[in-house]
Design a protein around this motif. Structure first.
Motif, PDB file in Angstrom:
ATOM      1  N   MET A   1      59.330  26.310  30.768  1.00 18.76           N
ATOM      2  CA  MET A   1      59.315  27.763  31.030  1.00 18.76           C
ATOM      3  C   MET A   1      60.046  28.034  32.339  1.00 18.76           C
ATOM      4  SD  MET A   1      56.045  30.276  31.575  1.00 18.76           S
ATOM      5  CE  MET A   1      55.470  29.969  29.902  1.00 18.76           C
ATOM      6  N   SER A   2      60.954  28.994  32.295  1.00 23.40           N
ATOM      7  CA  SER A   2      61.727  29.293  33.501  1.00 23.40           C
ATOM      8  C   SER A   2      60.892  30.113  34.469  1.00 23.40           C
ATOM      9  CB  SER A   2      62.990  30.078  33.129  1.00 23.40           C
ATOM     10  OG  SER A   2      62.651  31.267  32.488  1.00 23.40           O
ATOM     11  N   ALA A   3      61.088  29.873  35.751  1.00 24.67           N
ATOM     12  CA  ALA A   3      60.343  30.612  36.775  1.00 24.67           C
ATOM     13  C   ALA A   3      60.817  32.046  36.837  1.00 24.67           C
ATOM     14  CB  ALA A   3      60.533  29.920  38.132  1.00 24.67           C
ATOM     15  N   ALA A   4      59.886  32.970  37.116  1.00 28.12           N
ATOM     16  CA  ALA A   4      60.236  34.386  37.225  1.00 28.12           C
ATOM     17  C   ALA A   4      61.114  34.607  38.449  1.00 28.12           C
ATOM     18  CB  ALA A   4      58.972  35.232  37.314  1.00 28.12           C
ATOM     19  N   ALA A   5      62.075  35.509  38.317  1.00 28.18           N
ATOM     20  CA  ALA A   5      62.963  35.817  39.442  1.00 28.18           C
ATOM     21  C   ALA A   5      62.184  36.504  40.543  1.00 28.18           C
ATOM     22  CB  ALA A   5      64.100  36.710  38.965  1.00 28.18           C
ATOM     23  N   PRO A   6      62.460  36.180  41.816  1.00 32.15           N
ATOM     24  CA  PRO A   6      61.754  36.857  42.921  1.00 32.15           C
ATOM     25  C   PRO A   6      62.039  38.352  42.904  1.00 32.15           C
ATOM     26  CG  PRO A   6      63.668  35.619  43.720  1.00 32.15           C
ATOM     27  CD  PRO A   6      63.464  35.231  42.287  1.00 32.15           C
ATOM     28  N   ALA A   7      61.031  39.150  43.362  1.00 33.58           N
ATOM     29  CA  ALA A   7      61.173  40.609  43.325  1.00 33.58           C
ATOM     30  C   ALA A   7      62.379  41.082  44.117  1.00 33.58           C
ATOM     31  CB  ALA A   7      59.894  41.264  43.855  1.00 33.58           C
ATOM     32  N   SER A   8      62.677  40.390  45.232  1.00 35.58           N
ATOM     33  CA  SER A   8      63.783  40.825  46.084  1.00 35.58           C
ATOM     34  C   SER A   8      65.126  40.762  45.373  1.00 35.58           C
ATOM     35  CB  SER A   8      63.830  39.979  47.359  1.00 35.58           C
ATOM     36  OG  SER A   8      64.004  38.606  47.016  1.00 35.58           O
ATOM     37  N   LEU A  10      65.523  41.569  42.191  1.00 36.87           N
ATOM     38  CA  LEU A  10      65.530  42.529  41.091  1.00 36.87           C
ATOM     39  C   LEU A  10      65.751  43.964  41.524  1.00 36.87           C
ATOM     40  CD1 LEU A  10      62.581  41.067  38.993  1.00 36.87           C
ATOM     41  CD2 LEU A  10      65.027  40.678  38.700  1.00 36.87           C
ATOM     42  N   PHE A  11      65.486  44.286  42.767  1.00 37.53           N
ATOM     43  CA  PHE A  11      65.715  45.657  43.231  1.00 37.53           C
ATOM     44  C   PHE A  11      65.873  45.680  44.745  1.00 37.53           C
ATOM     45  CE2 PHE A  11      61.106  45.121  43.269  1.00 37.53           C
ATOM     46  CZ  PHE A  11      60.759  45.590  44.533  1.00 37.53           C
ATOM     47  N   ASP A  12      66.454  46.761  45.252  1.00 35.58           N
ATOM     48  CA  ASP A  12      66.609  46.985  46.690  1.00 35.58           C
ATOM     49  C   ASP A  12      66.036  48.345  47.037  1.00 35.58           C
ATOM     50  OD1 ASP A  12      68.050  44.594  47.306  1.00 35.58           O
ATOM     51  OD2 ASP A  12      69.834  45.507  46.412  1.00 35.58           O
TER      52      ASP A  12
END
Length: 265
Positions: A1-8, A10-12
């Motif tokens: 399972m791939s790790a979730a992308a960090p929130a930083s 995904l958006f600014d």
């Protein structure tokens, strides 16, 4: 399972600014307001075209009358307005506005047009993540530093040399705007200073967006949906005189009235 992308990633969070029209209500009777809106904008159905508006409740504040936002907001949307904020109301009115999903904008300065320049002051605002500044500016930022210059800073004019199509908007912040091509129906040109259009002006032109009552609009072919100076506007519901319609003209403010004059007369 791939790790979730960090929130930083995904958006600014960045500051942004928009131009808003303030709709000042003189009555809390939604039925009367709906009839007045129909009468005023029946001949210009595309005037707002999804434009954001702030509902100004200043005239209703003292009476503290209840306003049915659930009935009012659909009437505004029916005419193409997009209500995003409310301002100037009593605590109860503003609470009702927030409950209806509107942001709360700060009240307009009482002497915004006549108050002389003051020394530079800095104010750090740490309260709400959304702040709406009267006459048009919406700033989204957790911490905002405001500076009020003691003397006006000279800003070079913005020059636009391509046609502006319906839905396009150009804002010259802090200075003049020069447009060398047609401003089509549904397009909007805005400047804190003067506006010069050396081509047909068929859309909306808003000069003195931050309250400069001395701002002017110059045009070589005046055929606008709307012209405005320092918040005072005139729409196509008031026909232009034959000596200025489709001809070189100047738009200026005299007191609380828009004056349209032929150029070269």
């Amino acid at each position: 399972m791939s790790a979730a992308a960090p929130a930083s990633a995904l958006f600014d969070l960045k500051s942004a600014a928009w131009t808003l029209t303030a709709l000042r209500l003189q009555s809390a009777d939604v039925a009367q307001l709906a009839a007045a809106l129909d009468a005023r904008f029946a001949d210009s159905p595309g005037l707002f075209d999804g434009e954001g508006v702030a509902i100004d409740l200043t005239a209703l504040r003292e009476a503290d009358v209840a306003l049915d936002f659930s009935a009012l907001l659909p009437q505004l949307r029916r005419h193409g307005m997009l209500p995003v904020a409310a301002m100037g109301g009593s605590p109860a009115q503003m609470a009702a506005a927030r409950a209806a999903g509107l942001a709360e904008a700060p009240d307009a300065p009482a002497a915004a047009r006549t108050e002389p320049a003051r020394p530079v002051q800095k104010q750090v605002v740490r309260a709400a993540p959304i702040e709406v500044v009267r006459e048009v500016e919406v700033i989204r930022e957790v911490e905002v530093v405001r500076e009020v210059p003691a003397e006006p800073v000279s800003v070079p004019p913005m020059v636009i040399d391509k046609p502006l199509r319906s839905g396009q908007r150009v804002y010259a912040k802090g200075g003049d705007l020069i447009v060398l091509a047609v401003v089509s129906f549904g397009a909007e040109v805005i400047a804190d200073g003067n506006i010069h259009v050396y081509a047909p002006l068929r859309g909306r032109a808003i000069a003195g967006a931050r309250g400069d009552v001395n701002a002017r609009i110059y045009c070589t072919c005046l055929e606008p949906q709307l012209v405005s100076v320092a918040g005072i506007y005139r729409t196509t519901e008031t026909p232009l005189a034959a000596d200025v319609l489709g001809k070189p003209a100047l738009v200026r403010l005299e007191g609380e009235k828009i004056i349209v004059e032929a150029l070269g007369a």
